[in-house]
Design a protein around this motif. Structure first.
Motif, PDB file in Angstrom:
ATOM      1  N   MET A  48       0.834  -1.202   0.000  1.00 41.69           N
ATOM      2  CA  MET A  48       0.000   0.000   0.000  1.00 41.69           C
ATOM      3  C   MET A  48       0.870   1.253   0.000  1.00 41.69           C
ATOM      4  SD  MET A  48      -2.879  -1.252   2.728  1.00 41.69           S
ATOM      5  CE  MET A  48      -3.739   0.289   2.882  1.00 41.69           C
ATOM      6  N   ILE A  49       1.912   1.236   0.803  1.00 42.23           N
ATOM      7  CA  ILE A  49       2.802   2.388   0.888  1.00 42.23           C
ATOM      8  C   ILE A  49       3.588   2.543  -0.409  1.00 42.23           C
ATOM      9  CG2 ILE A  49       4.828   3.320   2.090  1.00 42.23           C
ATOM     10  CD1 ILE A  49       3.641   2.047   4.659  1.00 42.23           C
ATOM     11  N   GLN A  50       4.020   1.437  -0.992  1.00 39.14           N
ATOM     12  CA  GLN A  50       4.761   1.494  -2.247  1.00 39.14           C
ATOM     13  C   GLN A  50       3.904   2.021  -3.392  1.00 39.14           C
ATOM     14  OE1 GLN A  50       8.104   0.919  -2.756  1.00 39.14           O
ATOM     15  NE2 GLN A  50       8.106   0.873  -0.528  1.00 39.14           N
ATOM     16  N   LYS A  51       2.609   1.778  -3.327  1.00 38.91           N
ATOM     17  CA  LYS A  51       1.703   2.254  -4.373  1.00 38.91           C
ATOM     18  C   LYS A  51       1.335   3.720  -4.220  1.00 38.91           C
ATOM     19  CE  LYS A  51      -0.308  -2.191  -5.484  1.00 38.91           C
ATOM     20  NZ  LYS A  51      -1.507  -3.041  -5.442  1.00 38.91           N
ATOM     21  N   GLY A  52       1.772   4.339  -3.108  1.00 42.57           N
ATOM     22  CA  GLY A  52       1.550   5.762  -2.969  1.00 42.57           C
ATOM     23  C   GLY A  52       0.679   6.207  -1.815  1.00 42.57           C
ATOM     24  N   ASP A  53       0.129   5.274  -1.055  1.00 44.43           N
ATOM     25  CA  ASP A  53      -0.647   5.675   0.123  1.00 44.43           C
ATOM     26  C   ASP A  53       0.287   6.309   1.151  1.00 44.43           C
ATOM     27  OD1 ASP A  53      -2.853   4.586  -1.040  1.00 44.43           O
ATOM     28  OD2 ASP A  53      -3.206   3.061   0.496  1.00 44.43           O
ATOM     29  N   LYS A  54      -0.235   7.269   1.875  1.00 44.94           N
ATOM     30  CA  LYS A  54       0.544   7.844   2.962  1.00 44.94           C
ATOM     31  C   LYS A  54       0.641   6.789   4.059  1.00 44.94           C
ATOM     32  CE  LYS A  54      -0.703  12.584   2.026  1.00 44.94           C
ATOM     33  NZ  LYS A  54      -1.378  13.789   2.478  1.00 44.94           N
ATOM     34  N   PRO A  55       1.805   6.674   4.708  1.00 39.03           N
ATOM     35  CA  PRO A  55       1.972   5.624   5.720  1.00 39.03           C
ATOM     36  C   PRO A  55       0.909   5.644   6.814  1.00 39.03           C
ATOM     37  CG  PRO A  55       4.089   6.555   5.174  1.00 39.03           C
ATOM     38  CD  PRO A  55       3.058   7.382   4.457  1.00 39.03           C
ATOM     39  N   LYS A  56       0.563   6.827   7.303  1.00 36.56           N
ATOM     40  CA  LYS A  56      -0.437   6.904   8.373  1.00 36.56           C
ATOM     41  C   LYS A  56      -1.796   6.383   7.904  1.00 36.56           C
ATOM     42  CE  LYS A  56      -2.268   9.881  11.925  1.00 36.56           C
ATOM     43  NZ  LYS A  56      -2.059  11.066  12.722  1.00 36.56           N
ATOM     44  N   ILE A  59      -5.212  -0.736   7.609  1.00 37.50           N
ATOM     45  CA  ILE A  59      -4.892  -2.075   8.101  1.00 37.50           C
ATOM     46  C   ILE A  59      -5.505  -2.281   9.487  1.00 37.50           C
ATOM     47  CG2 ILE A  59      -3.004  -3.569   8.919  1.00 37.50           C
ATOM     48  CD1 ILE A  59      -3.147  -3.570   5.916  1.00 37.50           C
ATOM     49  N   HIS A  60      -5.384  -1.280  10.338  1.00 36.54           N
ATOM     50  CA  HIS A  60      -5.935  -1.385  11.689  1.00 36.54           C
ATOM     51  C   HIS A  60      -7.451  -1.556  11.643  1.00 36.54           C
ATOM     52  CE1 HIS A  60      -7.270   0.087  15.680  1.00 36.54           C
ATOM     53  NE2 HIS A  60      -6.277  -0.696  16.068  1.00 36.54           N
ATOM     54  N   GLU A  61      -8.113  -0.775  10.809  1.00 38.39           N
ATOM     55  CA  GLU A  61      -9.569  -0.898  10.678  1.00 38.39           C
ATOM     56  C   GLU A  61      -9.955  -2.292  10.197  1.00 38.39           C
ATOM     57  OE1 GLU A  61     -10.708   2.300   8.097  1.00 38.39           O
ATOM     58  OE2 GLU A  61     -10.497   3.807   9.691  1.00 38.39           O
ATOM     59  N   ALA A  62      -9.191  -2.839   9.250  1.00 41.03           N
ATOM     60  CA  ALA A  62      -9.488  -4.181   8.748  1.00 41.03           C
ATOM     61  C   ALA A  62      -9.293  -5.225   9.850  1.00 41.03           C
ATOM     62  CB  ALA A  62      -8.591  -4.501   7.555  1.00 41.03           C
ATOM     63  N   LEU A  63      -8.261  -5.041  10.666  1.00 40.55           N
ATOM     64  CA  LEU A  63      -8.029  -5.978  11.764  1.00 40.55           C
ATOM     65  C   LEU A  63      -9.129  -5.893  12.815  1.00 40.55           C
ATOM     66  CD1 LEU A  63      -4.166  -5.591  12.227  1.00 40.55           C
ATOM     67  CD2 LEU A  63      -5.373  -7.621  11.436  1.00 40.55           C
TER      68      LEU A  63
END
Length: 77
Positions: A13-21, A27-31
């Motif tokens: 996700m980060i490599q595709k351009g999403d901001k890390p935060k 990811i947290h919401e999915a968990l």
């Protein structure tokens, strides 16, 4: 094993351009949604290991036969 999959998804996700935060939030919401929020610390550790491994891939090593050749080799590389 699952934490590695989530860490890999976070990395992608980060490599595709999403901001890390934002990526961590997703990811947290999915968990939380799947009832696996307790995995978050393990995902963080797995992500750290993954980032270290990726950093090592992009690292170059300069090997010279003589110490006197080191400066010249560094300039050439």
């Amino acid at each position: 094993m699952m934490e590695k999959a989530y860490a890999q998804a976070l990395w992608e996700m980060i490599q595709k351009g999403d901001k890390p935060k934002e990526a961590v939030t997703k990811i947290h919401e999915a968990l939380v949604k799947s009832g696996r929020a307790a995995l978050m610390p393990a995902v963080g550790k797995a992500f750290e290991r993954l980032a270290q491994r990726e950093a090592q891939k992009n690292r170059s090593v300069l090997v010279v036969a003589r110490k006197s050749d080191e400066t010249k080799a560094r300039r050439a590389s």
